[in-house]
Design an enzyme around this catalytic site. Structure first.
Site, PDB file in Angstrom:
ATOM      1  N   HIS A   1      -4.494 -10.052  -3.606  1.00 20.54           N
ATOM      2  CA  HIS A   1      -5.656  -9.735  -2.773  1.00 20.54           C
ATOM      3  C   HIS A   1      -6.832  -9.194  -3.578  1.00 20.54           C
ATOM      4  CE1 HIS A   1      -2.518  -9.213   0.677  1.00 20.54           C
ATOM      5  NE2 HIS A   1      -2.775 -10.474   0.399  1.00 20.54           N
TER       6      HIS A   1
ATOM      7  N   THR B   1       0.348   5.856  -1.607  1.00 16.81           N
ATOM      8  CA  THR B   1       0.010   6.987  -0.728  1.00 16.81           C
ATOM      9  C   THR B   1       0.123   8.322  -1.460  1.00 16.81           C
ATOM     10  OG1 THR B   1       2.280   7.004   0.117  1.00 16.81           O
ATOM     11  CG2 THR B   1       0.630   5.786   1.390  1.00 16.81           C
TER      12      THR B   1
ATOM     13  N   CYS C   1     -16.025 -14.251 -13.419  1.00 13.92           N
ATOM     14  CA  CYS C   1     -17.203 -15.092 -13.606  1.00 13.92           C
ATOM     15  C   CYS C   1     -17.142 -16.263 -12.630  1.00 13.92           C
ATOM     16  CB  CYS C   1     -17.274 -15.598 -15.041  1.00 13.92           C
ATOM     17  SG  CYS C   1     -18.638 -16.756 -15.333  1.00 13.92           S
TER      18      CYS C   1
ATOM     19  N   GLN D   1       9.299   1.887   7.483  1.00 19.41           N
ATOM     20  CA  GLN D   1       9.615   1.311   8.780  1.00 19.41           C
ATOM     21  C   GLN D   1      10.142  -0.107   8.597  1.00 19.41           C
ATOM     22  OE1 GLN D   1       5.880   2.309  10.044  1.00 19.41           O
ATOM     23  NE2 GLN D   1       4.803   0.801   8.838  1.00 19.41           N
TER      24      GLN D   1
ATOM     25  N   CYS E   1     -16.926 -19.772 -15.296  1.00 15.42           N
ATOM     26  CA  CYS E   1     -15.785 -20.044 -16.180  1.00 15.42           C
ATOM     27  C   CYS E   1     -14.495 -19.405 -15.685  1.00 15.42           C
ATOM     28  CB  CYS E   1     -16.078 -19.567 -17.600  1.00 15.42           C
ATOM     29  SG  CYS E   1     -16.194 -17.761 -17.783  1.00 15.42           S
TER      30      CYS E   1
ATOM     31  N   ASN F   1      11.000   0.805   2.552  1.00 15.59           N
ATOM     32  CA  ASN F   1       9.781   1.019   3.329  1.00 15.59           C
ATOM     33  C   ASN F   1      10.032   2.089   4.383  1.00 15.59           C
ATOM     34  OD1 ASN F   1       7.029   0.113   3.711  1.00 15.59           O
ATOM     35  ND2 ASN F   1       7.674  -0.618   5.716  1.00 15.59           N
TER      36      ASN F   1
ATOM     37  N   TRP G   1      -4.771   1.712  10.013  1.00 19.19           N
ATOM     38  CA  TRP G   1      -4.718   1.024  11.306  1.00 19.19           C
ATOM     39  C   TRP G   1      -3.940   1.827  12.339  1.00 19.19           C
ATOM     40  CZ3 TRP G   1      -3.284  -4.162   8.520  1.00 19.19           C
ATOM     41  CH2 TRP G   1      -4.431  -4.646   7.889  1.00 19.19           C
TER      42      TRP G   1
ATOM     43  N   ALA H   1       0.809  -1.219   0.000  1.00 17.45           N
ATOM     44  CA  ALA H   1       0.000   0.000   0.000  1.00 17.45           C
ATOM     45  C   ALA H   1       0.844   1.271   0.000  1.00 17.45           C
ATOM     46  CB  ALA H   1      -0.938  -0.002   1.203  1.00 17.45           C
TER      47      ALA H   1
ATOM     48  N   CYS I   1     -20.640 -17.893 -20.799  1.00 20.47           N
ATOM     49  CA  CYS I   1     -21.038 -19.205 -20.290  1.00 20.47           C
ATOM     50  C   CYS I   1     -22.451 -19.108 -19.705  1.00 20.47           C
ATOM     51  CB  CYS I   1     -20.047 -19.710 -19.254  1.00 20.47           C
ATOM     52  SG  CYS I   1     -19.954 -18.705 -17.777  1.00 20.47           S
TER      53      CYS I   1
END
Length: 234
Positions: A112, A36, A120, A220, A123, A218, A50, A32, A154
């Site tokens: 995710h 930002t 679908c 952190q 199919c 990153n 969070w 993520a 389908c």
């Protein structure tokens, strides 16, 4: 929180360039944190969803997903793929910005889900939406399978969103490709992820037993202390 100074960042960037140039198979793992700058909050960053919830504060979302545009990071990854410097992306993000940047789906495992992709139920073909889905958790959109130029719709196929809820298993094809590319990579680069969610958070270190290298960028530290070659705190 500790930040690298400008000289240290420049030195590490030069080292990363050398690693990419010498790598035959480079995989980038995105979280993520790369979105930002598009106005989409992350989860565990200083202003993450969070992080603020723990303080009793609400995250600041200044843009809708439909209005969000790919960041410089997204466009840089697209350019690196076009130059054959990055060979695959494993993403934990559902914001669709990789797709918006113009990167072909064949270069991405979206572990995710994607709020711009429906699937679908029968199919398993996927279809790109013009607007972000309003549902999560593989719920029906009410649309039926549309088929394609070469294949008919389908019978009985209903479209649902592809965004996973906590109880869902990761999509088999995306996970298998993510595992394969991560394992054979000379270089795994992590951008904007604390690597806390498994199994996606463990994929970048799958190449270590084969002598591969790992770079983490990153805000952190991550849980994989001791596995990385370079760590950017900037």
């Amino acid at each position: 929180m500790k930040f690298d100074d400008a000289d240290t960042v420049e030195l590490k960037c030069k080292q990363l360039v050398d690693l990419i140039k010498s790598s035959n198979h480079t995989v980038v793992h995105t979280g993520a944190g790369i979105s930002t700058q598009a106005g989409i909050p992350d989860f565990r960053g200083p202003k993450g969803v969070w992080t603020l919830e723990k303080k009793g504060e609400a995250p600041q979302i200044n843009i809708s997903f439909d209005d969000a545009i790919p960041t410089k990071t997204h466009m840089a990854l697209k350019a690196l793929i076009e130059q054959n410097k990055v060979h695959y992306i494993v993403s934990q993000n559902i914001d669709g910005l990789h797709l918006k940047s113009g990167i072909s789906r064949t270069y991405i495992s979206e572990l995710h889900g994607n709020m711009y992709v429906d699937e679908c139920s029968k199919c398993k073909r996927q279809f790109v939406r013009k607007e972000a889905t309003k549902t999560v958790g593989k719920k029906s959109s009410g649309d039926i399978c549309r088929g394609s130029l070469s294949l008919r719709p389908c019978r009985g196929g209903v479209l649902h969103d592809t965004i996973l809820d906590w109880e869902h298993e990761l999509p088999d094809n995306d996970l298998d490709l993510g595992i394969t590319h991560s394992g054979i990579a000379d270089l795994n680069i992590v951008l904007g992820s604390t690597l806390q969610i498994v199994p996606s958070g463990n994929l970048p270190i799958r190449n270590k037993k084969f002598g591969g290298q790992v770079v983490i960028c990153n805000l952190q530290p991550t849980k994989h202390v001791g596995f990385f070659l370079l760590f950017f705190l900037q």
